[in-house]
Design a protein around this motif. Structure first.
Motif, mmCIF file in Angstrom:
data_model
loop_
_atom_site.group_PDB
_atom_site.id
_atom_site.type_symbol
_atom_site.label_atom_id
_atom_site.label_comp_id
_atom_site.label_asym_id
_atom_site.label_seq_id
_atom_site.Cartn_x
_atom_site.Cartn_y
_atom_site.Cartn_z
ATOM 1 N N PHE A 251 41.500 35.398 43.843
ATOM 2 C CA PHE A 251 42.210 35.628 45.107
ATOM 3 C C PHE A 251 43.725 35.517 44.963
ATOM 4 C CE2 PHE A 251 37.956 34.183 46.318
ATOM 5 C CZ PHE A 251 37.551 35.313 46.994
ATOM 6 N N LYS A 252 44.206 35.647 43.755
ATOM 7 C CA LYS A 252 45.643 35.561 43.521
ATOM 8 C C LYS A 252 46.347 36.787 44.088
ATOM 9 C CE LYS A 252 49.144 35.259 39.863
ATOM 10 N NZ LYS A 252 49.936 34.283 40.618
ATOM 11 N N ILE A 253 47.391 36.554 44.870
ATOM 12 C CA ILE A 253 48.237 37.620 45.406
ATOM 13 C C ILE A 253 49.612 37.461 44.787
ATOM 14 C CG2 ILE A 253 49.265 38.625 47.477
ATOM 15 C CD1 ILE A 253 46.947 37.506 49.078
ATOM 16 N N GLU A 254 50.100 38.548 44.205
ATOM 17 C CA GLU A 254 51.401 38.491 43.539
ATOM 18 C C GLU A 254 52.480 38.070 44.520
ATOM 19 O OE1 GLU A 254 54.230 41.415 40.808
ATOM 20 O OE2 GLU A 254 52.203 42.036 41.374
ATOM 21 N N ARG A 330 40.927 44.357 42.806
ATOM 22 C CA ARG A 330 41.957 44.512 41.778
ATOM 23 C C ARG A 330 41.868 43.380 40.750
ATOM 24 N NH1 ARG A 330 46.065 44.041 44.849
ATOM 25 N NH2 ARG A 330 46.236 46.229 45.441
ATOM 26 N N ASN A 331 41.515 42.197 41.226
ATOM 27 C CA ASN A 331 41.480 41.036 40.346
ATOM 28 C C ASN A 331 40.190 40.901 39.542
ATOM 29 O OD1 ASN A 331 44.037 40.288 41.157
ATOM 30 N ND2 ASN A 331 43.328 38.869 42.731
ATOM 31 N N ILE A 332 39.054 41.397 40.068
ATOM 32 C CA ILE A 332 37.787 41.167 39.360
ATOM 33 C C ILE A 332 37.367 42.334 38.472
ATOM 34 C CG2 ILE A 332 36.974 39.660 41.226
ATOM 35 C CD1 ILE A 332 34.851 41.932 41.806
ATOM 36 N N LEU A 333 37.939 43.531 38.675
ATOM 37 C CA LEU A 333 37.504 44.700 37.924
ATOM 38 C C LEU A 333 38.479 45.017 36.786
ATOM 39 C CD1 LEU A 333 36.350 47.071 40.814
ATOM 40 C CD2 LEU A 333 34.924 45.573 39.406
ATOM 41 N N GLN A 334 37.908 45.522 35.702
ATOM 42 C CA GLN A 334 38.728 45.919 34.570
ATOM 43 C C GLN A 334 39.669 47.064 34.984
ATOM 44 O OE1 GLN A 334 38.794 44.335 31.838
ATOM 45 N NE2 GLN A 334 36.824 43.293 31.573
#
Length: 879
Positions: A251-254, A330-334
């Protein structure tokens, strides 16, 4: 007799009937050349082989646990779907649609009437009848018969009947099946249950759509090496999931600080370890969505799930959850995973623009729609309605079941559904469990009785928060979790709306962010007009959110206002006061934070949900004079005691009067509540079964048995049971509704101008934003990608309304002549499908009929970008 030699039919004087054309020479398709000329397409044998191989490959791409649901040999069922095209009526129809006169090759077809097919549902009906007489096994004939979405009317028909070509044509159909079986090296499978039959029916339809797509249209091109690419382009590619990610990373948001899970989130994540049913009851604003998504990630990473479908109550909330879902994907998929891109374009436009789904999935087809197509994508967010149709006798309901199989299905805000929808929901949960799904149900305000109905087992735990887990082969576990720290919310009841308006303006003038929630679109529109007119004088910004905007305007408005009241608007939050008016869409799944809340009175669980938007974030830059306070707009208590239905007015049509009264008893004397401590008791006190007397006894009887204005609980539940699919049966989609009280399923296309151009064989359209579009009448004039792009542009000009609020439909011939059927589904009159409605918006926002056609027999209708779609019975619409 007729003797067949070298594929030609020869008559004798003794017999004027026909024998048959060899199955290997029967056509399944026509082919339209780039010049517009129509010629012979694929044969029935070729098409059936293509669909068989696609079905086989689709199953091969599934995880073992999901693939195991299908019996061995299921590809033979999928391939047999078009055996009914080996018939005189279908062959006559297909030759009639070929530009070159090929009847000389088939003289026996000259006297055949292709119109006869309407009597038994076309070639699909012939397929069902043919397989029934072959004794292929239970469910299989019905599966192939309904591959176009509905069950054909074939009762009492025999495959060797004269209208189907007699014994000779049936023998050709038998030989076709034998050829398929020999090629595939499989025999008929045994189908063990209606659920399995429903799943295979979905597989058959989807395989047929892909097999009818662009990869296989040109009959001269070899097809074997195109199977895998066609499935890739249809979007059926296994997701590439990163392994061993922690909660912070997922769940990291830049640009934002990372956060650890709350203890109650961690406990829920720990509990979800295998397919089954999980109910998560936790307070508003404590991250139920993130807990559910991380649990879903773990199921994907361990190959126990094929994807995720996140189902929400309304289109507005399902649109807005994309922002959070996209960060998650965006965070979990290659980086190379195509599905990482799929939802990064808002509204699933990628699915429509980039995926090729063949006949019913093409522009103008029944399945060319984001809300439907999303169910087939590995990752999608949508409304609960699309998922509910997986268990209903609705056209292509079984395709929805196929799309959901093996996924993590997250059902949010389940407390919002009435008795009718709730009954269908319980059936959906049972289906999903049988389809090896991981079902996660989220709610902040669930009653014990509703929870019992969802898990279909007895429950007793009353503590809160609570996790209820039912494994696939295990009993029910109730797991209590330590509650977060409580806080106090001040409550004030107000009867005079004018006082509330003055208070909202006063607080907004001082810089507060105000949320005002109404129960109906009409009331929200009127309230907004009053506040906006007053607020403009004081520099107060006012906005409106509800469900009756075009997709284009709705997306712009929700992006702006949800950002203003969300974390992304914190920097500018205190620059000026704002008032956002809306309907129930504001109470569901939106991460918005208000300083002050005004809400029209409604049932307890809805009030609590709305309070969940108040002071939602501790770190929000709060206005210095703001207090955690709610004003309830209530009717006169004396009027409620005397005539409750009249006192609650239109609200008693939206919510049941008995439930409103039960809730009113609790809230009318409240001056504060403590959350989350009071949530369980407030909900249970509002819904607990009890003996009644006097007016309340009458209202309870009406709740159960209904009155002349509304159906009662028993009738709604009975109606809901009637809509559920039994065995392999299904009906046209227009026959099923997922919400008895909210039939907002008709689409209205809004345009500035529409004119036919006969010289150029096209229709000139001017869209609401002023863009001019030329719509050709013939498909060959645009590429498939161009048609998809055109369809998406027109879909953004649509608004969904209740049937009684929709414009009068145009004559069918008029609508079809416009060429809109090349982009949008216009309905199938043979099966009583609802047709698209079209209205022209003039410069003042007034709606009028196309070419002077009548618009509505009771209402004037207006559409403005700020107000949306608005009805009026009066001579003047307040501006």
């Amino acid at each position: 007799m007729i003797r067949l030699k070298k594929g030609k039919l020869h008559h004798t004087e003794q017999d004027q009937s026909i024998l048959s054309i060899p199955y290997s020479k029967c056509l399944a398709k026509t082919y339209t050349c780039p010049t517009g000329k129509t010629t012979s397409g694929r044969t029935v044998l070729e098409h059936c082989l293509i669909v068989s191989e696609i079905a086989r490959e689709l199953i091969n791409r599934l995880p073992d646990s999901t693939a195991a649901i299908y019996p061995k040999g299921v590809e033979l069922i999928a391939g047999s779907h078009d055996v009914g095209k080996v018939s005189p009526t279908f062959q006559k129809k297909i030759f009639d649609n070929i530009d070159d006169n090929l009847h000389g090759l088939c003289p026996a077809l000259e006297k055949i009437s292709s119109q006869l097919e309407r009597n038994w549902g076309g070639h699909a009906g012939t397929s069902q009848i043919s397989l029934s007489d072959m004794n292929v096994g239970k469910y299989i004939p019905e599966i192939v018969g309904q591959h176009h979405g509905y069950s054909p009317p074939v009762r009492g028909s025999k495959a060797e009947g004269e209208v189907f070509g007699g014994k000779a044509w049936q023998q050709e159909r038998v030989q076709l099946i034998e050829a398929l079986s020999n090629y595939l090296q499989v025999i008929w499978p045994v189908i063990e249950s209606p659920v399995q039959a429903r799943l295979i029916a979905g597989l058959t339809s989807v395989a047929d759509w892909i097999g009818s797509g662009a990869y296989f249209e040109e009959p001269e091109k070899k097809w074997h090496d195109r199977i895998s690419r066609s499935i890739d382009d249809a979007g059926f590619v296994s997701p590439l999931v990163k392994k061993r990610l922690n909660f912070k990373t997922v769940f990291k948001i830049e640009g934002s600080e990372e956060f650890d899970p709350y203890p109650l989130q961690s406990k829920f994540i720990e509990t979800v370890s295998a397919p089954g049913l999980y109910v998560f009851e936790a307070p508003m604003g404590y991250g139920k969505t993130e807990a559910a998504l991380y649990a879903a990630y773990q199921m994907l990473a361990t190959k126990q799930a094929t994807g995720i479908y996140f189902a929400l109550p309304t289109q507005l909330t399902s649109n807005k959850i994309y922002d959070r879902f996209n960060v998650f994907l965006r965070n979990i998929l290659q980086p190379e995973c195509i599905h990482r891109k799929a939802l990064l374009l808002h509204g699933n436009a990628w699915i429509l623009e980039q995926t090729e789904m063949g006949e019913d999935g093409r522009p103008g087809g029944t399945w060319f729609n984001t809300s439907k197509r999303g169910l087939l994508a590995p990752f999608s967010v949508g409304t609960i309605d699309q998922a509910l149709m997986a268990v209903m006798n609705v056209k292509h309901g079984f395709v929805r079941a196929f799309g959901l199989a093996g996924k993590v299905v997250i059902l949010d805000e389940v407390h919002t559904y009435d008795f009718y929808t709730g009954t269908i929901l319980y059936a959906l949960v049972e289906l999903l469990k049988a389809l090896n799904c991981t079902v996660i149900i989220l709610s902040a305000t669930l009653s014990r009785e509703r929870r019992k109905q969802l898990v279909q087992q007895d429950v007793s735990e009353m503590r809160y928060p609570l996790i209820t887990a039912v494994g696939k082969n295990s009993g029910c576990r109730e797991i209590s979790v330590k509650p977060p720290q409580s806080y106090t919310v001040k409550i004030q009841s107000v009867c005079e709306e004018s006082i509330a308006i003055e208070e909202a303006l006063r607080r907004a003038y001082k810089g507060q962010q105000i949320l005002w929630v109404e129960n109906s679109v009409a009331d929200a529109q009127n309230c907004y007009l009053d506040l906006a007119a007053r607020g403009a004088e004081s520099g107060i910004e006012c906005g409106l959110l509800h469900s009756r905007y075009t997709a284009m305007h709705r997306q712009d408005k929700e992006n702006y206002w949800v950002n203003q009241f969300g974390k992304s608007g914190w920097k500018s939050r205190n620059r000026k006061g704002r008032i956002l008016v809306g309907t129930q869409v504001l109470e569901q799944s939106l991460d918005i934070d208000a300083d002050f809340l005004i809400t029209r009175f409604c049932p307890t669980d809805m009030i609590l949900q709305r309070i969940g938007r108040l002071w939602r974030h501790d770190k929000a830059p709060r206005n210095k004079v703001a207090q955690r306070e709610v004003w309830l707009l209530i009717p006169d208590p004396n009027a409620v005691e005397a005539e409750p239905g009249k006192a609650f007015g239109i609200n008693s049509l939206i919510y049941d009067t008995y439930i409103l009264c039960r809730s009113f008893e609790i809230w009318r004397h409240k001056d504060e509540i403590i959350l989350p401590r009071d949530i369980r008791s407030l909900v249970e006190d509002s819904y607990r079964t009890r003996e009644e007397s006097g007016i309340m006894a009458r209202l309870l009887r009406e709740l159960n048995s209904g009155n002349r204005h509304k159906k009662g609980r028993m009738s709604l539940e009975q109606l809901a049971h009637m809509t559920l699919s039994r065995g392999a049966k299904t009906l046209p989609e227009s026959k099923a509704q997922t919400r008895y009280s909210e039939m907002d399923t008709l689409e209205v296309l809004l345009l500035r101008h529409m004119a036919l151009d006969s010289d150029n064989q096209s229709t000139n359209l001017r869209l609401i934003d002023g863009e001019n579009v030329v719509l050709p009448w013939h498909r060959h004039r645009l590429t498939k990608k161009a048609w998809r792009s055109m369809s998406i542009r027109l879909m953004n000009q649509m608004v969904h309304v209740k049937p009684n609020h929709a414009p009068i439909p145009l004559q069918k011939d008029t609508l079809f002549k416009t060429g809109l059927g090349n982009c949008l589904y216009l309905g199938n009159p043979a099966y009583d499908e609802a047709l698209l409605r079209v209205a022209i918006v003039d410069d003042t926002g007034e709606l009028c009929g196309y070419q002077g056609a009548p618009l509505h027999d009771k209402f004037r209708i207006q559409y403005r970008s700020d107000l949306g779609y608005r009805m009026s019975k009066h001579k003047e619409i307040k501006s």
